[in-house]
Design a protein around this motif. Structure first.
Motif, mmCIF file in Angstrom:
data_model
loop_
_atom_site.group_PDB
_atom_site.id
_atom_site.type_symbol
_atom_site.label_atom_id
_atom_site.label_comp_id
_atom_site.label_asym_id
_atom_site.label_seq_id
_atom_site.Cartn_x
_atom_site.Cartn_y
_atom_site.Cartn_z
ATOM 1 N N ASN A 99 64.561 74.812 73.625
ATOM 2 C CA ASN A 99 63.632 74.987 72.520
ATOM 3 C C ASN A 99 63.960 76.227 71.694
ATOM 4 O O ASN A 99 64.258 77.291 72.226
ATOM 5 C CB ASN A 99 62.203 75.121 73.061
ATOM 6 N N ASN A 100 63.910 76.067 70.396
ATOM 7 C CA ASN A 100 64.046 77.172 69.450
ATOM 8 C C ASN A 100 62.638 77.495 68.933
ATOM 9 O O ASN A 100 62.005 76.618 68.358
ATOM 10 C CB ASN A 100 64.953 76.734 68.297
ATOM 11 N N PRO A 101 62.096 78.698 69.179
ATOM 12 C CA PRO A 101 62.782 79.949 69.461
ATOM 13 C C PRO A 101 62.657 80.481 70.891
ATOM 14 O O PRO A 101 63.060 81.616 71.144
ATOM 15 C CB PRO A 101 62.068 80.903 68.514
ATOM 16 N N THR A 102 62.079 79.728 71.839
ATOM 17 C CA THR A 102 61.788 80.328 73.136
ATOM 18 C C THR A 102 62.949 80.222 74.118
ATOM 19 O O THR A 102 62.977 80.948 75.109
ATOM 20 C CB THR A 102 60.542 79.689 73.767
ATOM 21 N N GLY A 103 63.867 79.284 73.900
ATOM 22 C CA GLY A 103 65.028 79.129 74.770
ATOM 23 C C GLY A 103 64.787 78.302 76.015
ATOM 24 O O GLY A 103 65.721 78.025 76.774
ATOM 25 N N ALA A 104 63.537 77.880 76.246
ATOM 26 C CA ALA A 104 63.216 77.101 77.446
ATOM 27 C C ALA A 104 63.830 75.713 77.356
ATOM 28 O O ALA A 104 63.844 75.088 76.290
ATOM 29 C CB ALA A 104 61.699 76.995 77.607
ATOM 30 N N ALA A 105 64.334 75.230 78.491
ATOM 31 C CA ALA A 105 64.968 73.913 78.524
ATOM 32 C C ALA A 105 64.195 72.967 79.435
ATOM 33 O O ALA A 105 63.479 73.397 80.340
ATOM 34 C CB ALA A 105 66.414 74.025 78.982
ATOM 35 N N ILE A 106 64.371 71.669 79.200
ATOM 36 C CA ILE A 106 63.645 70.623 79.918
ATOM 37 C C ILE A 106 64.585 69.976 80.921
ATOM 38 O O ILE A 106 65.714 69.602 80.586
ATOM 39 C CB ILE A 106 63.124 69.562 78.934
ATOM 40 N N SER A 107 64.144 69.818 82.153
ATOM 41 C CA SER A 107 64.976 69.202 83.184
ATOM 42 C C SER A 107 65.112 67.697 82.941
ATOM 43 O O SER A 107 64.297 67.080 82.250
ATOM 44 C CB SER A 107 64.379 69.444 84.571
ATOM 45 N N GLY A 108 66.133 67.126 83.538
ATOM 46 C CA GLY A 108 66.349 65.694 83.402
ATOM 47 C C GLY A 108 65.195 64.884 83.948
ATOM 48 O O GLY A 108 64.798 63.869 83.372
ATOM 49 N N GLN A 109 64.628 65.328 85.073
ATOM 50 C CA GLN A 109 63.492 64.613 85.669
ATOM 51 C C GLN A 109 62.297 64.609 84.729
ATOM 52 O O GLN A 109 61.642 63.580 84.538
ATOM 53 C CB GLN A 109 63.098 65.265 86.996
#
Length: 362
Positions: free
Chosen positions: A168-178
């Protein structure tokens, strides 16, 4: 209304109140040392072979570029193992995002995305005439991630498109495949899910699955990529989408004719062919990201785990003060007033200045 009362051409009412896109502030002029950490640009020069390709292409820019981006699409099809018919190019991934709204949504429709997320989403949504449905991030200051359950709950029979910015822009958090698979299973097949993966190359969390793995067997999934970030071609504006043929064909229909210049096409091809050098540079930026995150945490900051080429500080009402102190010290950051600052990972010296500012501010 009489002719005397008409002051000019009638413009669409949907344009009223559209937020303007705010680019990252340039490096401050007149300072001995000043770094721009506000636009998530790659601090390195063009990859090997790129400048030579662009220079050669420049000798013929009196001619129109290849409308279909034939050579580039062939290179992309080979690199990502996708059919040519599943590719569409545009002026950066944001240009393709706007085309996606053109082909899916209009007045009376809804577009869902997390917030805060990429600031172009509300702009392109409002231009299309559709309504934005913004779903707050979850996880607090330690995560600041997409609330996929709430986003799935927000889908109605008016929903036409869902943006998922991963990382995510701007927080940098990513979502797992699950997490992503569970969400996609809840989305109706007639709703297009756009996986915006502008920062895919910087992901090191093994639980974060490549969006192309989901696109392959889900006709309602489209993946956005760009050459602006890891590849360092931000100034040439070239991005692409991978989607099943009906969506990709619609994107090609709505593309601005000759929008991707021949210089951009040749630079993108040369960049794809210089992958070893690309991976070295990306790895160096990832190491710097790790160092910056560790430095901030050692100072006492609560920072989300970034999988992109930037970090995020939630500052609230202190945001503008921090940005001013950073600029005074020699670095410009991207301030979102009242919320926080996004700081790109740049040269080591620039990152050091940022850490010094953060420590003093803390």
């Amino acid at each position: 209304m009489s002719d005397e009362q008409v002051t000019g051409p009638r413009l669409r009412g949907a344009l009223e109140g559209i937020p303007s896109y705010k680019p990252g502030r340039p490096a401050a002029a007149g300072r001995p040392v000043s770094y721009k950490l506000s636009s998530n640009e790659n601090p390195y020069p063009p990859l090997p072979g790129v400048l030579e390709s662009v220079t050669a292409a420049a000798s013929s820019f009196n001619r129109y570029p290849d409308l279909a981006c034939t050579a580039l699409c062939a290179e992309l099809a080979d690199r990502f193992d996708v059919p040519l018919a599943h590719l569409a190019t545009g002026t950066g991934s944001v240009g393709v995002a706007q085309q996606l709204l053109q082909v899916t949504a209009g007045p009376g429709d809804e577009v869902i995305y997390a917030w805060r997320s990429f600031e172009a989403y509300p702009i392109v949504t409002q231009i299309s005439g559709a309504a934005s449905v913004q779903v707050p991030l979850t996880g607090g200051a330690e995560r600041e991630a997409h609330d996929l359950d709430a986003m799935a709950d927000a889908i109605t029979d008016r929903t036409r498109l869902v943006f998922v910015c991963n990382p995510n822009n701007p927080t940098g958090a990513a979502i797992s495949g699950q997490e992503l698979e569970r969400f996609l299973d809840r989305v109706p097949r007639d709703v297009l899910v756009v996986l915006d993966e502008a920062y895919r190359e910087f992901v090191r969390d093994e639980s974060v699955v490549d969006g192309l793995d989901f696109y392959r067997d889900r006709p309602n999934v489209c993946v956005l990529r760009t050459f602006s970030k890891a590849y360092g071609l931000a100034g040439l504006r070239v991005g692409f989408a991978v989607a099943h043929e009906p969506v990709a064909a619609a994107l090609r229909k709505t593309a601005v004719p000759f929008g991707v210049s021949q210089l951009a096409q040749e630079a993108a091809i040369a960049s794809l062919r210089s992958e070893d050098a690309l991976l070295e540079r990306v790895e160096a930026l990832v190491k710097e990201r790790t160092r910056v995150l560790a430095g901030l945490r050692s100072q006492g900051w609560t920072v989300p785990e970034s999988q992109a080429n930037f970090v995020w500080l939630r500052l609230g009402e202190r945001t503008s003060d921090f940005a001013e102190k950073a600029e005074a010290a020699g670095v410009t950051v991207r301030a979102f007033p009242g919320e926080g600052v996004r700081v790109s990972i740049g040269e080591t010296a620039a990152n050091d200045i940022f850490l010094q500012v953060a420590e003093g501010f803390r």
